[in-house]
Scaffold this motif. Sequence first.
Motif, short mmCIF file in Angstrom:
data_model
loop_
_atom_site.label_atom_id
_atom_site.label_comp_id
_atom_site.label_asym_id
_atom_site.label_seq_id
_atom_site.Cartn_x
_atom_site.Cartn_y
_atom_site.Cartn_z
N ASN A 108 0.82 -1.09 -0.22
CA ASN A 108 0.01 -0.11 -0.01
C ASN A 108 0.98 1.14 -0.03
O ASN A 108 1.80 1.49 0.87
N LEU A 109 0.66 2.09 -1.18
CA LEU A 109 1.47 3.14 -1.07
C LEU A 109 0.91 4.28 -0.39
O LEU A 109 -0.28 4.99 -0.85
N ASP A 110 1.32 4.68 0.79
CA ASP A 110 0.80 6.01 1.38
C ASP A 110 1.71 7.10 1.39
O ASP A 110 2.94 6.97 2.02
N ILE A 111 1.31 8.11 0.86
CA ILE A 111 2.00 9.23 0.65
C ILE A 111 1.62 10.57 1.44
O ILE A 111 0.30 10.89 1.46
N GLU A 112 2.36 11.34 2.15
CA GLU A 112 2.06 12.50 2.78
C GLU A 112 3.00 13.60 2.07
O GLU A 112 4.07 13.49 2.32
N LEU A 113 2.34 14.52 1.57
CA LEU A 113 2.60 15.66 0.79
C LEU A 113 3.20 16.86 1.92
O LEU A 113 2.62 16.80 3.10
N PRO A 114 4.28 17.32 1.43
CA PRO A 114 4.81 18.71 2.44
C PRO A 114 3.43 19.59 3.01
O PRO A 114 3.78 19.89 3.81
N ASN A 115 2.48 19.64 1.99
CA ASN A 115 1.58 20.46 2.70
C ASN A 115 0.59 19.88 3.73
O ASN A 115 -0.57 20.34 4.02
N GLY A 116 0.68 18.40 3.97
CA GLY A 116 -0.03 17.61 4.66
C GLY A 116 -0.93 16.73 4.19
O GLY A 116 -1.54 16.04 4.91
N GLU A 117 -1.54 17.08 3.12
CA GLU A 117 -2.15 16.29 2.37
C GLU A 117 -1.86 14.70 2.12
O GLU A 117 -0.62 14.55 1.82
N LYS A 118 -2.59 13.83 2.25
CA LYS A 118 -2.24 12.32 2.31
C LYS A 118 -2.98 11.72 1.08
O LYS A 118 -4.02 12.00 0.83
N ARG A 119 -2.20 10.97 0.54
CA ARG A 119 -2.51 10.23 -0.75
C ARG A 119 -2.09 8.54 -0.60
O ARG A 119 -1.38 8.63 0.10
N GLY A 120 -3.22 7.84 -1.12
CA GLY A 120 -2.85 6.46 -0.93
C GLY A 120 -3.18 5.72 -2.28
O GLY A 120 -4.05 6.08 -2.96
N LEU A 121 -2.48 4.73 -2.53
CA LEU A 121 -2.69 4.06 -3.79
C LEU A 121 -2.71 2.37 -3.37
O LEU A 121 -1.76 1.87 -2.72
N ASN A 122 -3.72 1.82 -3.53
CA ASN A 122 -3.93 0.31 -3.57
C ASN A 122 -3.66 -0.19 -4.87
O ASN A 122 -3.67 0.21 -6.05
N GLY A 123 -3.59 -1.71 -4.62
CA GLY A 123 -3.44 -2.75 -5.84
C GLY A 123 -1.99 -2.68 -6.47
O GLY A 123 -2.04 -3.18 -7.60
N LEU A 124 -1.19 -2.10 -5.66
CA LEU A 124 0.17 -2.14 -6.17
C LEU A 124 1.17 -3.19 -5.69
O LEU A 124 0.98 -3.97 -4.66
N TYR A 125 2.20 -3.67 -6.42
CA TYR A 125 3.10 -4.64 -5.88
C TYR A 125 4.54 -4.22 -6.08
O TYR A 125 4.75 -3.34 -6.94
N ALA A 126 5.37 -4.66 -5.42
CA ALA A 126 6.79 -4.50 -5.75
C ALA A 126 7.54 -5.72 -5.27
O ALA A 126 7.31 -6.68 -4.98
N PHE A 127 8.98 -5.73 -6.01
CA PHE A 127 9.78 -6.77 -5.60
C PHE A 127 10.23 -6.56 -4.08
O PHE A 127 10.53 -5.57 -3.67
N ASN A 128 10.35 -8.00 -3.53
CA ASN A 128 10.95 -7.89 -2.25
C ASN A 128 12.21 -7.87 -2.25
O ASN A 128 12.73 -8.97 -2.41
N GLN A 129 12.96 -6.83 -1.49
CA GLN A 129 14.45 -6.57 -1.69
C GLN A 129 15.08 -7.74 -0.93
O GLN A 129 16.04 -8.36 -1.54
N GLU A 130 14.49 -8.17 0.19
CA GLU A 130 15.20 -9.30 0.94
C GLU A 130 15.24 -10.60 0.35
O GLU A 130 16.01 -11.30 0.21
N ALA A 131 13.87 -10.65 -0.35
CA ALA A 131 13.72 -12.25 -0.96
C ALA A 131 14.61 -12.20 -1.99
O ALA A 131 15.26 -13.27 -2.30
N VAL A 132 15.16 -11.26 -2.83
CA VAL A 132 15.81 -11.11 -4.14
C VAL A 132 17.33 -11.28 -3.61
O VAL A 132 18.11 -12.11 -4.01
N THR A 133 17.37 -10.66 -2.46
CA THR A 133 18.99 -10.63 -1.74
C THR A 133 19.40 -12.25 -1.54
O THR A 133 20.43 -12.63 -1.72
N TYR A 134 18.33 -12.87 -0.69
CA TYR A 134 18.74 -14.34 -0.46
C TYR A 134 18.34 -15.42 -1.44
O TYR A 134 18.36 -16.37 -0.71
#
Length: 235
Positions: free
Chosen positions: A173-199
């Motif tokens: 879940n991508l939760d973003i807080e902008l410098p003006n205090g506004e919060k944005r969120g994006l669902n439905g995203l995936y990413a590579f797991n850094q630890e899993a890749v490393t090992y």
Amino acid sequence: MEKQDIQLLDKVKHKDIKINTQAVDVLQNQVNVAFVVVNELSAITHEYPIFITKNPNTGQFQLVALLGFKSGENLFIQDGKWQATYLPLDILRRPFQAMLEKEGDTSSGRIAIDMSSEQVQTNKGEPLFNDDGSATEFLQRVQTSFSQLMGGTERTTQILQTAGELGLIEGINLDIELPNGEKRGLNGLYAFNQEAVTYLTGANLETCHQQGVLQVCHLVLSSGLHLNKLIKWAS
């Protein structure tokens, strides 16, 4: 949203059509993600944050460049100009699209044009056909973009499928807080797991190396730093 007028490209019907490539702040580009294929990653990761989503029709993983934090928000367009040197193939090919003979089959298809696009004109822009009906250099570049997209889609799907099977992809879940205090969120995203890749070890490591999975993982993971740029633009 304006209704699209999709027509198969025809050298007679569209002989006078021109594409105004200078017009980038148009409806078709007001999107917050652009689809990405692995053969453009080495260029695109220098300027865009890349994530993974699932194709809603097939359930397969696909790569996307994040352009904004909410639907219809493209932060890369400012003052009528695109704020990056490289344009994703998915953006570059517009207002054209591929008409596949069979859904999901990227091995063949025809090019269609959205006649409702603001880029489609008759008096200004890049012509599509020469007087003899042959494709202009501009249209040839468009055809090349589609060839790269369609060819790269299958390889991208295969690489992400392997990564998923090996447990290298995780939902986020991508939760973003902008410098003006506004919060944005994006669902439905995936990413590579850094630890899993490393090992990764043994046969799994060898598989990822041979299939190009490791290179894709590292390129995508390195692109995360561009999120800060988007946060700055959004504030």
